[in-house]
Design a protein around this motif. Structure first.
Motif, PDB file in Angstrom:
ATOM      1  N   GLU A 120       8.842 -14.115  -2.734  1.00  0.00           N
ATOM      2  CA  GLU A 120       7.717 -13.376  -3.310  1.00  0.00           C
ATOM      3  C   GLU A 120       6.417 -13.676  -2.571  1.00  0.00           C
ATOM      4  N   LEU A 123       6.484 -11.797   0.714  1.00  0.00           N
ATOM      5  CA  LEU A 123       6.229 -10.372   0.479  1.00  0.00           C
ATOM      6  C   LEU A 123       4.753 -10.127   0.165  1.00  0.00           C
ATOM      7  N   SER A 124       4.135 -11.036  -0.551  1.00  0.00           N
ATOM      8  CA  SER A 124       2.706 -10.927  -0.845  1.00  0.00           C
ATOM      9  C   SER A 124       1.883 -10.983   0.441  1.00  0.00           C
ATOM     10  N   VAL A 126       2.879 -10.134   3.410  1.00  0.00           N
ATOM     11  CA  VAL A 126       3.132  -8.878   4.138  1.00  0.00           C
ATOM     12  C   VAL A 126       2.290  -7.761   3.538  1.00  0.00           C
ATOM     13  N   ARG A 127       2.263  -7.667   2.219  1.00  0.00           N
ATOM     14  CA  ARG A 127       1.441  -6.638   1.558  1.00  0.00           C
ATOM     15  C   ARG A 127      -0.033  -6.808   1.874  1.00  0.00           C
ATOM     16  N   SER A 128      -0.490  -8.047   1.896  1.00  0.00           N
ATOM     17  CA  SER A 128      -1.915  -8.283   2.145  1.00  0.00           C
ATOM     18  C   SER A 128      -2.322  -7.861   3.555  1.00  0.00           C
ATOM     19  N   GLU A 129      -1.363  -7.751   4.441  1.00  0.00           N
ATOM     20  CA  GLU A 129      -1.625  -7.246   5.792  1.00  0.00           C
ATOM     21  C   GLU A 129      -1.525  -5.730   5.859  1.00  0.00           C
ATOM     22  N   GLY A 130      -1.229  -5.112   4.721  1.00  0.00           N
ATOM     23  CA  GLY A 130      -1.152  -3.651   4.673  1.00  0.00           C
ATOM     24  C   GLY A 130       0.152  -3.090   5.203  1.00  0.00           C
ATOM     25  N   ALA A 132       3.955  -2.016   4.518  1.00  0.00           N
ATOM     26  CA  ALA A 132       4.752  -1.590   3.369  1.00  0.00           C
ATOM     27  C   ALA A 132       6.223  -1.956   3.492  1.00  0.00           C
ATOM     28  N   ARG A 133       6.750  -2.015   4.718  1.00  0.00           N
ATOM     29  CA  ARG A 133       8.190  -2.222   4.907  1.00  0.00           C
ATOM     30  C   ARG A 133       8.456  -3.462   5.741  1.00  0.00           C
TER      31      ARG A 133
END
Length: 170
Positions: A120, A123-124, A126-130, A132-133
């Protein structure tokens, strides 16, 4: 208590201004590395400087000279550790950790467990870098300062920036 005396407020004004000016001068003299977040020792110095400043500012038992001396001592020790670690390999290995690869080319790695990092959290990051995949991520690295670096590129990428990262497949 809400108010003790005007003297205490005046002391905070004088000592706070002088300590702040001394700290700014000290940081300008010792360079950017003093407040960097490159490793655990850097973080300790940053927190300790704040603690020393607060103690000198609020405790009448600590003189301005003692507070400034403590800040000079901390910055001097930080400089000595950084200077020595750049020049002496065994000392660098002693005081610095290595960045660790946590995710690489489509796979979460077993190093996550040793570093106590969850899927988790990756994944957080990765999301914070914008992003999506996960297919668009070549690697995720736990840096020496505890932050995550997300390297974009996908699963077929050769990643040069991972040269000094622990756990990169050879």
């Amino acid at each position: 208590m809400i108010f003790d005396s005007w003297y205490d407020l005046f002391r905070v004004l004088v000592v706070g201004t002088a300590a702040y000016a001394g700290l700014v001068l000290l940081l300008r003299t010792t360079g950017k590395r003093t407040l960097s977040k490159m490793n655990a020792f850097d973080l300790v110095v940053t927190v300790a400087l704040g603690s020393v400043l607060a103690t000198a500012l609020l405790s009448s038992e600590v003189s301005l000279a003692e507070g400034l001396f403590a800040m000079v001592l901390l910055c001097g020790l930080q400089f000595a550790v950084a200077f020595t670690s750049v020049r002496v390999r065994w000392f660098q290995d002693l005081v610095k950790s290595e960045p660790t690869l946590l995710y690489f080319q489509g796979r979460f790695l077993p190093t996550m467990r040793r570093e106590r990092v969850s899927e988790e959290e990756i994944l957080s990051a990765v999301r914070s870098e914008g992003i999506a995949r996960l297919d668009d991520v070549a690697a995720v690295v736990l840096e020496t300062d505890g932050s995550f670096s997300v390297v974009a590129g996908g699963t077929s990428s050769t990643v040069e920036s991972l040269r000094f990262v622990q756990g990169v497949p050879g």
